[in-house]
Write an enzyme that holds these catalytic residues in place. Sequence first.
Site, PDB file in Angstrom:
ATOM      1  N   GLU A 139      -4.349   8.345  -2.579  1.00  0.00           N
ATOM      2  CA  GLU A 139      -4.910   6.872  -2.159  1.00  0.00           C
ATOM      3  C   GLU A 139      -5.408   5.995  -3.230  1.00  0.00           C
ATOM      4  O   GLU A 139      -5.133   4.722  -3.158  1.00  0.00           O
ATOM      5  CB  GLU A 139      -6.165   7.101  -1.330  1.00  0.00           C
ATOM      6  CG  GLU A 139      -5.657   7.705  -0.002  1.00  0.00           C
ATOM      7  CD  GLU A 139      -4.879   6.884   1.043  1.00  0.00           C
ATOM      8  OE1 GLU A 139      -4.774   5.713   0.766  1.00  0.00           O
ATOM      9  OE2 GLU A 139      -4.367   7.577   1.826  1.00  0.00           O
ATOM     10  N   HIS A 192       0.797  -1.212   0.009  1.00  0.00           N
ATOM     11  CA  HIS A 192      -0.098   0.115   0.183  1.00  0.00           C
ATOM     12  C   HIS A 192       0.793   1.123   0.013  1.00  0.00           C
ATOM     13  O   HIS A 192       0.612   2.149  -0.824  1.00  0.00           O
ATOM     14  CB  HIS A 192      -0.922  -0.149   1.385  1.00  0.00           C
ATOM     15  CG  HIS A 192      -1.923   1.302   1.601  1.00  0.00           C
ATOM     16  ND1 HIS A 192      -3.223   1.315   1.113  1.00  0.00           N
ATOM     17  CD2 HIS A 192      -1.553   2.574   1.893  1.00  0.00           C
ATOM     18  CE1 HIS A 192      -3.667   2.381   1.231  1.00  0.00           C
ATOM     19  NE2 HIS A 192      -2.870   3.103   1.737  1.00  0.00           N
ATOM     20  N   GLU A 193       1.871   1.216   0.877  1.00  0.00           N
ATOM     21  CA  GLU A 193       2.609   2.538   1.002  1.00  0.00           C
ATOM     22  C   GLU A 193       3.580   2.630  -0.180  1.00  0.00           C
ATOM     23  O   GLU A 193       3.867   3.948  -0.497  1.00  0.00           O
ATOM     24  CB  GLU A 193       3.590   2.560   2.312  1.00  0.00           C
ATOM     25  CG  GLU A 193       2.727   2.448   3.763  1.00  0.00           C
ATOM     26  CD  GLU A 193       1.678   3.489   3.756  1.00  0.00           C
ATOM     27  OE1 GLU A 193       1.818   4.595   3.208  1.00  0.00           O
ATOM     28  OE2 GLU A 193       0.573   3.216   4.454  1.00  0.00           O
ATOM     29  N   HIS A 228       1.898   4.803  -2.728  1.00  0.00           N
ATOM     30  CA  HIS A 228       2.099   6.048  -2.429  1.00  0.00           C
ATOM     31  C   HIS A 228       3.356   6.628  -2.759  1.00  0.00           C
ATOM     32  O   HIS A 228       3.469   7.735  -3.499  1.00  0.00           O
ATOM     33  CB  HIS A 228       2.017   6.173  -0.951  1.00  0.00           C
ATOM     34  CG  HIS A 228       0.588   6.377  -0.384  1.00  0.00           C
ATOM     35  ND1 HIS A 228      -0.450   7.245  -0.899  1.00  0.00           N
ATOM     36  CD2 HIS A 228       0.170   5.827   0.451  1.00  0.00           C
ATOM     37  CE1 HIS A 228      -1.567   7.076   0.128  1.00  0.00           C
ATOM     38  NE2 HIS A 228      -1.363   6.121   0.708  1.00  0.00           N
TER      39      HIS A 228
END
Length: 496
Positions: free
Chosen positions: A293, A263-264, A267
């Site tokens: 997001e 997930h990160e 980003h």
Amino acid sequence: MSAESYAELERRFARMSKVGGALGMLHWDQSVIMPAGGAEARGEQLATLRLIAHEMQTDPAVGDLLAAAEAADRLDPWQAANLRLMRRRYDHATAVPGRLVEALSRAVTRCETVWRTARADSDFPTLLPHLREVLDLTREAAVAKGERLGLAPYDALLDEFDPGRPAARIDAVFADLESWLPDLLSRILDRQGPPPLPTEGRFPVAAQRALGERMMRTLGFDFDRGRLDVSLHPFSGGVPDDSRITTRYDEDDYASALMGVLHETGHALYEQGLPKEWRYQPVGQDGGMAVHESQSLIIEMQACRSREFAGFVAPLLREAFGVDGEAWTPDNLYRANIRVAPGFIRVDADEVTYPAHIILRYRLEQALIGGSLDLADLPEAWGEGMEKLLGIRPPDDRRGCLQDIHWPDGAWGYFPSYTLGAMGAAQLFEAAQAAHPGLREAIGRGDFAPLVGWLREHVHARASFDGSADALLEHATGRPLDPASFRRHLERRYLG
């Protein structure tokens, strides 16, 4: 003179951007490596530096330069977009007095420090006075910004994180979501069958970290311009050329840290892909947190919870942890990755129940900012809301209103971005598949170049040029945010 004024604004905003990036790194240091006893001293430093940065942003000379530059007729489209964003940032900054910026910075540092202990102890009363101070100051800033920008106070907070999308627009999107999601959830729970085999074992932190870094490289993360660390709450921060990711490890559960890293990394890939030629200008920075997001969730949810990804990662897991057996087959791992079950913790929630967590927080912070909910009543309101939306009530505040860092950290108006981003991710993934019909097969081979390359062109390289998430989505997919894409994704994955 107006063209010269624009050039001077570019120089000034580049300096401001560099200061802002340094402040972000100092905040990261405090969250990750600073000793607890140093929090007060670092808080004083941050408050002073934020006041200095605020004074740079609100210098009356900047207003004069903006007025002169806005009379220019020789700006190219990127310069014109940059100038509009400069004006927006100036108006946001000048609405808030310096003493409030300084006071809010100090309050946030104190509150975040207390939150770390209060969360572990499930002790909301200890956090309450500190969080109340943050809320009161945030409300004061929201009112001031709203008056300057012609917005309701909560809309002014939303505008900081997701420009151009007020609460009325979010209400409509969430109402659409609520009209079909409960029935879909019910059908999924009835259909999904017995749980997958548990992936049990001991998963040493060193092995988890090595696997996480391997996956980051596979996705395209540049370790010459970033790193992976540990924190209480996973996050991504820094600047494009110094991108920081954190996760948290549990030696009984490899999946939480791995999915957090994926997930990160989404980003961070966005940050690392922003256009270098506009690196220190507003137009060259991210397009808001809903866009951000969407980039984390297109990696984690769309790509890395797919059946194809399970086939790719299964042998890597067996190699990394020395495990084998039916639990570690691609099919079992896929079913584990998409298992739907209402739970208390937002960051561990599946993508079907996750929107309920966001709608709850969205409504609660609206009520807190608007004054219709007293902060002392937050735990009870949280429990009631969770029970209404998901049929469960947290047994303690650690698994309820204390679980997130956002409000103690001063991020009011951030939460809607998560579900808006999930919807945007589904819409972008549809468009990427249309452009690259073999996209899923490539993911199954561990080849993320088609997906990341499409994102580089249609999202990352656009930065803030389009001015809003809806405008960016329209450029990339042909339409603004459309919940129908998210619905199609969920129905294909869980009922197809």
